[in-house]
Structure formats: C-alpha cells, structure tokens
Design a protein around this motif. Structure first.
Motif, PDB file in Angstrom:
ATOM      1  N   VAL A  28     105.729  -1.945  71.242  1.00 36.47           N
ATOM      2  CA  VAL A  28     106.387  -1.438  72.450  1.00 36.47           C
ATOM      3  C   VAL A  28     106.513   0.073  72.370  1.00 36.47           C
ATOM      4  O   VAL A  28     106.252   0.782  73.344  1.00 36.47           O
ATOM      5  CB  VAL A  28     107.776  -2.096  72.643  1.00 36.47           C
ATOM      6  N   TYR A  34     109.460   0.846  76.295  1.00 37.08           N
ATOM      7  CA  TYR A  34     110.882   0.510  76.164  1.00 37.08           C
ATOM      8  C   TYR A  34     111.619   0.580  77.494  1.00 37.08           C
ATOM      9  O   TYR A  34     112.636  -0.079  77.683  1.00 37.08           O
ATOM     10  CB  TYR A  34     111.584   1.387  75.118  1.00 37.08           C
ATOM     11  N   ALA A  38     111.835  -5.959  81.506  1.00 39.97           N
ATOM     12  CA  ALA A  38     111.522  -7.145  80.713  1.00 39.97           C
ATOM     13  C   ALA A  38     111.955  -8.423  81.426  1.00 39.97           C
ATOM     14  O   ALA A  38     111.229  -9.407  81.443  1.00 39.97           O
ATOM     15  CB  ALA A  38     112.195  -7.062  79.345  1.00 39.97           C
ATOM     16  N   THR A  43     115.484  -3.512  81.156  1.00 36.75           N
ATOM     17  CA  THR A  43     114.360  -2.981  80.392  1.00 36.75           C
ATOM     18  C   THR A  43     114.333  -3.609  79.002  1.00 36.75           C
ATOM     19  O   THR A  43     115.288  -4.272  78.586  1.00 36.75           O
ATOM     20  CB  THR A  43     114.477  -1.457  80.242  1.00 36.75           C
ATOM     21  N   VAL A  44     113.258  -3.356  78.285  1.00 39.37           N
ATOM     22  CA  VAL A  44     113.184  -3.808  76.887  1.00 39.37           C
ATOM     23  C   VAL A  44     114.352  -3.208  76.107  1.00 39.37           C
ATOM     24  O   VAL A  44     115.004  -3.892  75.308  1.00 39.37           O
ATOM     25  CB  VAL A  44     111.831  -3.418  76.246  1.00 39.37           C
ATOM     26  N   LEU A 154     113.119 -12.512  73.265  1.00 38.57           N
ATOM     27  CA  LEU A 154     112.722 -11.112  73.432  1.00 38.57           C
ATOM     28  C   LEU A 154     111.266 -10.922  73.014  1.00 38.57           C
ATOM     29  O   LEU A 154     110.521 -10.199  73.681  1.00 38.57           O
ATOM     30  CB  LEU A 154     113.637 -10.174  72.647  1.00 38.57           C
ATOM     31  N   MET A 157     109.115 -11.941  75.874  1.00 34.52           N
ATOM     32  CA  MET A 157     109.119 -10.905  76.917  1.00 34.52           C
ATOM     33  C   MET A 157     108.207  -9.743  76.532  1.00 34.52           C
ATOM     34  O   MET A 157     107.442  -9.240  77.352  1.00 34.52           O
ATOM     35  CB  MET A 157     110.540 -10.373  77.139  1.00 34.52           C
ATOM     36  N   VAL A 158     108.318  -9.323  75.285  1.00 33.94           N
ATOM     37  CA  VAL A 158     107.540  -8.180  74.803  1.00 33.94           C
ATOM     38  C   VAL A 158     106.050  -8.510  74.793  1.00 33.94           C
ATOM     39  O   VAL A 158     105.228  -7.690  75.232  1.00 33.94           O
ATOM     40  CB  VAL A 158     108.033  -7.746  73.404  1.00 33.94           C
ATOM     41  N   LEU A 161     104.765  -8.239  78.282  1.00 29.95           N
ATOM     42  CA  LEU A 161     104.611  -6.830  78.694  1.00 29.95           C
ATOM     43  C   LEU A 161     103.410  -6.172  78.033  1.00 29.95           C
ATOM     44  O   LEU A 161     102.647  -5.456  78.694  1.00 29.95           O
ATOM     45  CB  LEU A 161     105.877  -6.042  78.343  1.00 29.95           C
TER      46      LEU A 161
END
Length: 168
Positions: A28, A34, A38, A43-44, A154, A157-158, A161
């Motif tokens: 990321v 960042y 997300a 946001t992340v 998480l 999600m990452v 992205l």
C-alpha cells in the motif's frame, strides 16, 4: 471465528494474519494508496487506525484484568451497541497520525498480545469468566476477533485495492 482456538492455534494464526497484513501494507505504501477508500468511505489509513485501536484496547483490558480491575468496555462513554460511533471517533482522532506511527503501534500491540498468549496461564487464556470484562468469551477469543479476524478483513480490502491499482 466462532470456536475458541488453542494457545498454539491462536499464536500461529495471530502471527500469520499479522505477517500477511504487514506485507500487504508495505505494498500500500509503495503504491501510495493509504488515502484510497477501502470501505464505507474510510481510507486504508482509517481502517488501519481502527484495527490498531482494537488491538490496543484488548491489550489494555487484559492488563486491567490482571490487576483485578474491571475496565469499561468497549470504551468510556460507549456501549457495545455503539461500536460504529466508537470506530468513527477513532478515525477522527487518528486523522493526523502518520501511517508509520499506526504501523509501529500495531506491531507493538501485536507483540504484547502475543506475549499474553504465551504467558497467561491456561485458565486465564482459555476459560470463560476469568476476568469480569470477558463476559461469555475466553480471553483467547477476544484476542482472535480483535486481531486475526480484523487483519484478515483489512488484508482483503488491501488486496482488492492493490489489484485494482494493478499492484498485485
């Protein structure tokens, strides 16, 4: 994560979930994502801040239990039905916190929780009702749902992205 994990399973899954997340967070940073959204407008950085807060909170609750104290859970001024508002307050409070600081805090919280996994006796870690704040769950489950489960979400999600940014 409905079942209670053994000490060894908890340690292994915590190590694995954190390691995978840590590697993804490196990606990321390299992709400068960042500030990318997300989930649900967060946001992340925001989601990371919330994940950090919960890991630190569980660490503090365990420490309080070991001192024979009954911490207010989930936090002063919040009931369990108000966790969305609590999480939003964490996001707002962490707006100026650097990613580096969040990642350092996450690493420290995971190390502390890992130490608890290793040092709490079997009753403290695996039995229900040892500390008043644990209610109907053993400490091991509180650790798992606030780390392993949260780091997996998480990470998902990452990955999404990074994939959409062609970084995976």
């Amino acid at each position: 994560m409905a079942q209670t994990l053994s000490r060894e399973e908890l340690a292994n899954e915590l190590d694995s979930a954190y390691s995978k997340l840590d590697v993804l967070l490196d990606g990321v940073g390299e992709a400068d994502l960042y500030d990318a959204i997300a989930v649900d407008g967060w946001t992340v950085h925001d989601v990371l801040a919330v994940r950090v807060w919960w890991a630190e909170a569980v660490s503090e609750w365990i420490a309080a239990g070991l001192r024979d104290e009954n911490p207010q859970t989930p936090a002063a001024g919040y009931k369990w039905t108000q966790t969305p508002a609590l999480n939003q307050s964490v996001v707002e409070a962490s707006a100026g916190t650097s990613v580096r600081e969040l990642r350092d805090r996450l690493e420290a919280a995971v190390k502390l929780l890992r130490r608890y996994v290793e040092t709490l006796d079997d009753d403290q870690l695996l039995s229900v009702g040892v500390f008043s704040w644990t209610r109907t769950w053993p400490v091991s489950r509180w650790i798992a749902v606030n780390t392993i489960t949260q780091y997996a979400s998480l990470s998902k999600m990452v990955r999404r992205l990074l994939k959409s940014a062609n970084q995976l």
